[in-house]
Motif scaffolding. Structure first.
Motif, short mmCIF file in Angstrom:
data_model
loop_
_atom_site.label_atom_id
_atom_site.label_comp_id
_atom_site.label_asym_id
_atom_site.label_seq_id
_atom_site.Cartn_x
_atom_site.Cartn_y
_atom_site.Cartn_z
N GLU A 106 0.97 -1.20 0.15
CA GLU A 106 0.08 -0.11 0.18
C GLU A 106 0.85 1.26 0.11
OE1 GLU A 106 -0.11 -2.48 2.29
OE2 GLU A 106 0.72 -1.62 3.94
N ALA A 107 2.02 1.14 0.41
CA ALA A 107 3.08 2.27 0.42
C ALA A 107 3.36 2.87 -1.08
CB ALA A 107 4.51 1.95 0.81
N LEU A 108 3.08 1.86 -1.93
CA LEU A 108 3.37 2.36 -3.25
C LEU A 108 2.46 3.08 -3.89
CD1 LEU A 108 4.81 -0.98 -4.57
CD2 LEU A 108 5.91 1.07 -4.75
N GLU A 109 1.27 3.34 -3.03
CA GLU A 109 0.09 4.26 -3.82
C GLU A 109 0.38 5.55 -3.87
OE1 GLU A 109 -3.91 3.59 -2.08
OE2 GLU A 109 -3.69 1.43 -2.89
N GLY A 110 -0.08 6.24 -5.09
CA GLY A 110 0.18 7.66 -5.34
C GLY A 110 1.66 7.80 -5.71
N HIS A 111 2.34 6.72 -6.02
CA HIS A 111 3.89 6.81 -6.26
C HIS A 111 4.08 6.25 -7.76
CE1 HIS A 111 4.55 7.53 -2.20
NE2 HIS A 111 5.68 8.08 -2.44
N ALA A 112 4.50 6.84 -8.67
CA ALA A 112 5.33 6.30 -9.93
C ALA A 112 6.77 6.03 -9.68
CB ALA A 112 4.80 7.23 -11.18
N ARG A 137 9.15 1.89 3.41
CA ARG A 137 8.57 1.27 4.60
C ARG A 137 8.59 2.32 5.67
NH1 ARG A 137 13.45 -3.08 4.88
NH2 ARG A 137 12.95 -4.67 3.39
N GLY A 138 8.69 3.57 5.31
CA GLY A 138 8.60 4.58 6.40
C GLY A 138 9.50 4.57 7.53
N GLU A 139 10.64 4.02 7.14
CA GLU A 139 11.75 4.00 8.17
C GLU A 139 12.64 5.32 8.10
OE1 GLU A 139 13.70 0.58 6.88
OE2 GLU A 139 12.52 -0.93 7.52
N ARG A 140 12.51 6.14 6.93
CA ARG A 140 13.28 7.30 6.96
C ARG A 140 12.07 8.26 6.20
NH1 ARG A 140 17.97 7.33 3.01
NH2 ARG A 140 17.41 9.67 2.83
N ASP A 141 12.36 9.70 6.57
CA ASP A 141 11.71 10.79 5.93
C ASP A 141 11.84 10.67 4.34
OD1 ASP A 141 10.75 11.33 8.57
OD2 ASP A 141 12.32 12.72 8.59
N PRO A 142 10.95 11.36 3.54
CA PRO A 142 11.17 11.38 2.17
C PRO A 142 12.47 12.22 1.99
CG PRO A 142 9.09 12.42 3.11
CD PRO A 142 9.58 11.64 4.15
#
Lengths: 330, 488
Positions: free
Chosen positions: B99-105, B168-173
């Motif tokens: 689900e983390a891939l949502e909104g991403h290309a 994975r949310g382990e680091r900030d964008p």
């Protein structure tokens, strides 16, 4: 009435014939030659045939020592054009801008004076002279190949323009290919059709000098346009001058040589201000635009406008980036 | 397990959405990419496998892996699919939360050690992502600035591991790159002040710049034709927003965009060599057609030095873009329309040996050779040049002068003239009209030639700040007509 048969036989056998040969081959050819249908075929193609015995055959040409059996003629003018006072203008194919400019002006002014200019439709001086004539009158081109050819091909358009008001003539029947040896033969027609021959630019060994020699042989006047003594392109003409040819400095000199009163020169357009200054600089020596800018102090745009005006008035011409004065008519 | 990422393929200079599906099944271990992938794309297998291992992630063993690039009918080219394939495989094996891939290309090429490399066309991919309603584009860090231009958040990463950590949310964008300076500097463009003398040619250049006229300079080598042409971009107005984005897009697709730069604001200057093929010039090539030099010169200048030396088919191919401002390239892989609205500047010698027009050299060309040389330019092509100028070799006196006027001053006048032409184009006065009629009678000037002179005259008047075209301005326009040698 064997002239046409002779001309056609010459074309088919690749020979150069002035009179009917006394050979069995020719006799056989002549028996099988249907002159009437050949003539019809010619007129369908817009070509006229003027045999040497015909009263319309130009008297000037008949009087040379080796006149052709007849002339093939195309073009919209009448044959009377060939009886008008005529001048041959000839010269190098690889001519300079100076030579081209002089030939064009001579053509233009001689045609304007009612003189017919005869030349050979070749590149360089010939074409420049024809083009000059077309601006004010008509001209005659003599081909060194069959009457149905335009040689060189690049001058096909020019040939069409010449035919529209003047004549294209050849002693060769349709189908004859251009060959190097035919051009000197063509030159004798150019010289023979004209009362005088003007050589504009010629190298030391040039076809144009053949023409002038032929003219001298027939006792016609030969004139030459002086050139720079250091220019290889003027070696031939300067040599002619040294031998006594009449120098040409304007169209009037040429007209005088054949006994025609030159037209009174048109009033030179009064040039004031910048145009006069630019013209004065160009009169000294041909110059590129940037030098004119430097010497007249005009801005580039102003100079461009002045040059275009001078070109339109026919006072200045440009070639390869150099602006030069057009030869004056007196 | 099935996972899906989104990326964009290039069709010409347009993005086409491609879904990358990865399916992991029990079975004999294998890795297949389906969906009309070309060779570079097939090689993604090896790069993806190595990249994933190098990022200390796990390559799914004992699995049958199928990657499908949809729509299957579209031909996929290049290495930009590496990253989306890797992410899809990782998501299918739960190493990245799907689900983390949502909104991403995603777009980018993988190195064997897992580092990410930029690919051409990132800007176009980003525009495609924005149009698909996506908000982020995972890409190589170098492409960040380019992606940001499309109005979408770049996730610029150096390594596959970084991308995974982010998802994975382990680091900030990663920090968005600093807003890139527009590639606006005129600093790299040579200045007209370097040109000494050549007043007439400079003037022609100024008129060409003001009216966007095509210019042909003829003269011997060493007369400064190339030097002048290279200074044209410096006196043209900068590109507007739309034009600039269009140009940047084309350059991005061709991979000639300097990394880290923003929009291209200075009109591009392209000078293909005369040995260039038709495909190089107008676009095409094997597979999906690529933009050619004429498209790279879109909104800029196409400079063709030694014009008659170009292949005849290449020159004739220029006629469509010169007329329409775009061109259509058809290849097996598809039919693509490229924009190509350029200003054509060309240079040629006066004869094949080049000595003609040079007072110090002797030209040995026969008239036939000169004729053949000049005949290589068809009338139709010559008709496209509004300004033709013969530039003789400068004489010593011209070169000794002071430095010429600087580009900045010329540019001011050009901008003024363009404004005037846009708002209120000068009309011919009656005397100017009469002069034009006289010229048509006296000179070999075709109907098209007449229109050309009229156009140039309007530009010259606008340069002079005049409201109407006076005869002097028309006369100047006449002086740029084709010389007799070329017009016959």
């Amino acid at each position: 009435m064997s002239e046409l048969a002779t001309a056609v036989f010459a074309a088919q056998s690749g020979a150069h014939l002035l009179d009917a040969p006394r050979t069995a081959r020719f006799a056989a050819f002549r028996r099988g030659f249907d002159e009437e249908s050949y003539r019809q075929d010619l007129s369908r193609r817009g070509v006229r045939w003027v045999p040497r015995g015909d009263p319309a055959f130009p008297a000037q040409l008949r009087s040379i020592h080796d006149p052709p059996p007849g002339l093939f003629v195309r073009g919209d003018a009448t044959l009377a054009l060939l009886e008008r006072p005529s001048i041959a203008v000839v010269g190098a194919r690889a001519c300079s801008a100076y030579g081209a400019s002089v030939a064009t002006t001579l053509g233009r002014e001689l045609a304007a004076a009612g003189v017919v200019v005869v030349s050979g439709l070749a590149r360089g001086i010939d074409a420049a002279a024809h083009r000059g004539c077309l601006e004010t009158g008509s001209t005659v081109a003599v081909l060194g190949c069959g009457i149905d050819r335009d040689y060189p091909r690049a001058h096909a358009t020019l040939a069409v323009q010449i035919a529209a008001s003047g004549l294209i003539v050849s002693e060769y029947a349709p189908g004859v290919e251009p060959a190097p040896w035919r051009f000197p033969a063509r030159n004798r027609l150019v010289a023979g059709l004209a009362r005088a021959t003007v050589v504009v630019e010629a190298r030391e060994r040039s076809g144009a000098l053949i023409t002038s020699d032929l003219a001298l042989d027939e006792g016609r006047e030969v004139l030459a346009v002086p050139g720079e003594i250091t220019s290889a392109l003027s070696k031939g003409t300067n040599a002619l001058l040294r031998l006594g040819a009449t120098p040409v400095t304007c169209a009037g000199d040429v007209l005088e040589a054949i006994g025609i009163e030159p037209l009174p020169p048109p009033d030179p357009p009064a040039l004031s201000g910048p145009a006069g200054r630019v013209r004065a600089v160009i009169a000294d020596a041909p110059a590129p635009a940037d030098e004119l800018i430097r010497r007249t102090g005009l801005a580039a745009g102003e100079l461009a406008a002045v040059l275009a005006e001078l070109e339109l008035l026919g006072l200045v011409t440009q070639a390869d980036g150099l602006y030069r004065e057009v030869m004056s008519s007196t | 397990m099935l996972a899906r990422t989104v990326t964009h393929a290039l069709v010409g200079i347009d993005p086409r959405r491609v879904e990358v599906e990865a399916h992991l099944q029990q079975g004999l271990p294998s890795f297949a990419i389906v969906g009309l992938a070309d060779r570079a794309c097939q090689e993604a297998k090896e790069r993806v496998r190595s990249g994933i291992s190098s990022a200390e992630l796990e390559w799914p063993t004992k699995r049958r892996i199928t990657v499908n690039l949809a729509p299957a009918a579209l031909r996929k080219e290049g290495s930009g699919f590496d990253l989306p394939i890797a992410l899809a495989v990782l998501a299918a094996s739960y190493q990245v939360p799907p689900e983390a891939l949502e909104g991403h290309a995603a777009v980018g090429e993988l190195a064997l050690d897992g580092r990410l490399r930029p690919v051409p066309g990132a800007l176009v991919a980003a525009e495609g992502a924005r149009r698909s309603g996506l908000t982020h584009l995972v890409c190589a860090a170098e492409s960040g600035a380019e992606v940001a231009l499309a109005g979408i958040a770049p996730v610029g990463v150096h390594h596959l591991a970084e991308a995974v950590a982010y998802l994975r949310g382990e680091r900030d964008p990663p920090e968005p790159p600093p807003p890139a300076d527009d590639f606006e500097t005129l600093a790299g463009i040579p200045d007209l002040a370097d040109v000494r003398g050549q007043e007439r040619a400079r003037r022609a250049l100024e008129v060409a710049a003001a009216g966007g006229h095509n210019l042909l300079l003829a003269g011997p080598p060493g007369s400064g034709k190339t030097m002048l042409a290279r200074r044209l971009p410096g006196i043209l107005p900068l590109l507007g927003d739309d034009a600039s984005l269009e140009v940047t897009r084309i350059h991005s697709v061709s991979g000639v965009l300097p990394p880290g730069n923003g929009l291209i604001r200075v009109p591009p200057f392209r000078a293909p060599h005369h040995s260039a093929s038709v495909a190089a010039l107008i676009g095409g090539g094997g597979g999906m057609p690529r933009p050619g030099e004429v498209s790279l010169a879109h909104h800029g200048i196409l400079f063709l030095d030694e014009l008659p030396e170009f292949q005849r088919p290449a020159l004739e191919a220029l006629r469509q873009p010169l007329e329409d401002g775009y061109l259509t390239v058809v290849r097996v892989a598809g039919r693509v329309v490229f924009p190509a609205r350029f200003q054509l500047v060309a240079a040629m010698n006066l004869c094949p040996c080049g000595a003609r027009g040079d007072g110090t050299a002797h030209c040995a060309c026969t008239p036939e050779r000169v004729q053949r040389y000049r005949e290589k330019l068809s009338r139709a092509l010559l008709d496209r040049f509004d300004l033709l100028l013969t530039v003789p070799r400068p004489r010593a006196g011209d070169l000794a002068g002071a430095p010429g006027e600087a580009s900045a001053a010329v540019r001011e006048r050009v901008l003024g003239a363009r404004r005037r032409l846009r708002e209120h184009a000068p009309q011919r006065t009656q005397p100017a009209d009469e002069l034009l009629t006289r010229a048509v009678e006296r000179l070999p000037l075709s109907g098209r030639g007449r229109a050309r002179v009229a156009r140039v005259a309007a530009t010259i008047a606008a340069l002079a700040g005049a409201d109407a075209v006076e005869p002097e301005q028309l006369a100047e326009a006449l002086s740029y007509r084709p010389p007799v040698e070329l017009s016959e």
